[in-house]
Design an enzyme around this catalytic site. Sequence first.
Site, PDB file in Angstrom:
ATOM      1  N   ASN A  13     -10.184   0.399   0.142  1.00  0.00           N
ATOM      2  CA  ASN A  13      -9.141   0.337   1.166  1.00  0.00           C
ATOM      3  C   ASN A  13      -9.688   0.698   2.551  1.00  0.00           C
ATOM      4  OD1 ASN A  13      -7.533  -0.073  -1.047  1.00  0.00           O
ATOM      5  ND2 ASN A  13      -5.965   1.381  -0.419  1.00  0.00           N
TER       6      ASN A  13
ATOM      7  N   GLY B 159      -7.700   8.075   7.633  1.00  0.00           N
ATOM      8  CA  GLY B 159      -7.887   8.327   9.060  1.00  0.00           C
ATOM      9  C   GLY B 159      -9.346   8.461   9.455  1.00  0.00           C
TER      10      GLY B 159
ATOM     11  N   ASP C  94       0.847  -1.188   0.000  1.00  0.00           N
ATOM     12  CA  ASP C  94       0.000   0.000   0.000  1.00  0.00           C
ATOM     13  C   ASP C  94       0.895   1.255   0.000  1.00  0.00           C
ATOM     14  OD1 ASP C  94      -2.453   1.338   0.187  1.00  0.00           O
ATOM     15  OD2 ASP C  94      -2.430   1.328   2.382  1.00  0.00           O
TER      16      ASP C  94
ATOM     17  N   ALA D 208     -11.455   4.792   2.829  1.00  0.00           N
ATOM     18  CA  ALA D 208     -12.863   4.397   2.707  1.00  0.00           C
ATOM     19  C   ALA D 208     -13.486   3.917   4.010  1.00  0.00           C
ATOM     20  CB  ALA D 208     -12.991   3.316   1.643  1.00  0.00           C
TER      21      ALA D 208
END
Length: 307
Positions: free
Chosen positions: A253, A181, A82, A212
Amino acid sequence: MIISGAKLLGKAHKEGYAVGAFNINNMEMAQAIFEAADKMSSPIIVQSSEGAVKYAGGYMIHAIVKTLSEQYPHIPVALNLDHGTSVESCVQAIRYGYTSVMIDASHSTFEENLQMTKEVVRIAHAVDVGVEAELGRLVGIEDNIVVDAKNASLVDPAEAEKFVKESGVDYLAPAIGTSHGAFKFKGEPRLEFDLLKEVKQRTGIPLVLHGASSIPDSVRASFESTGGDLKGSKGVPSNFLELAIKGGINKINTDTDLRIAFMAEVRRVARDEPTKIDPRDFFKPARAAVVAMLCERMKVLGSAGRV
Ligand code: G3H
Ligand code: 13P
Ligand code: ZN
């Protein structure tokens, strides 16, 4: 079986659903993801940031995911790096055994982003590894680079079309208004769905939604009931995720939701059972809370029942 991210997302793109890409730093989180996938018959993407690689080791993360993939052989899984920040970092991940890498040069110029992505694609495709890139910038923290609202910018669909054509990237994360966050929106949640649809129509490849997490009410409540402070936090509502999937998102994600669900239980045990010293007394309920949260999420993403 650990398979290529491109193969896993190709199916999601064709059938119109999204696969959750869940971040891990440790064994328990990985176990929770596989357990939920097994319960829901869902494909999954497990991913780690460069920070997670530094914390646990890339070979360790790969070993954990490989072992779990053998324990759950019917679950299709891809292992993704990532927000890789350099070509070298992506190559290193491929060496660890990752089957998907994100090269995130979204903080550079368009041209630099394109050149770096092209280079990663050339290397990764030689060994059947899928590649993700990002266009536009998310607000929040990306691998310790603070991106404030002023520096955030949404994706430009014409640029996205050119980028995908010239780079050969397999899946693309367009910035459409999310952020990493727990504090995603100052006012009402808002995402640029029309922009998303245009990017999908011009690129025709699987798209990725970063930042998300939804911060479900039940998860927030259990964290706050232990004295945790999430005042002002706001996630992406579930119905927004459904709209995003309709607009062409195939990889969603999620990290923050897992962290909050896990830590709420750790906090609860610490508060209610002050004599406990065995980490398993903390991590077992924490892992179970992540499984419960993920099962709900897999239903929303439409990945449940796809295995
Ligand atoms: O996009 C960022 C992920 O939530 C990973 O965060 O760099 O703290 O591991 P991290
Ligand atoms: P969240 O912080 O919303 O969970 O986003 C995680 C993410 O985008 C990882 O790349
Ligand atoms: Zn991200």
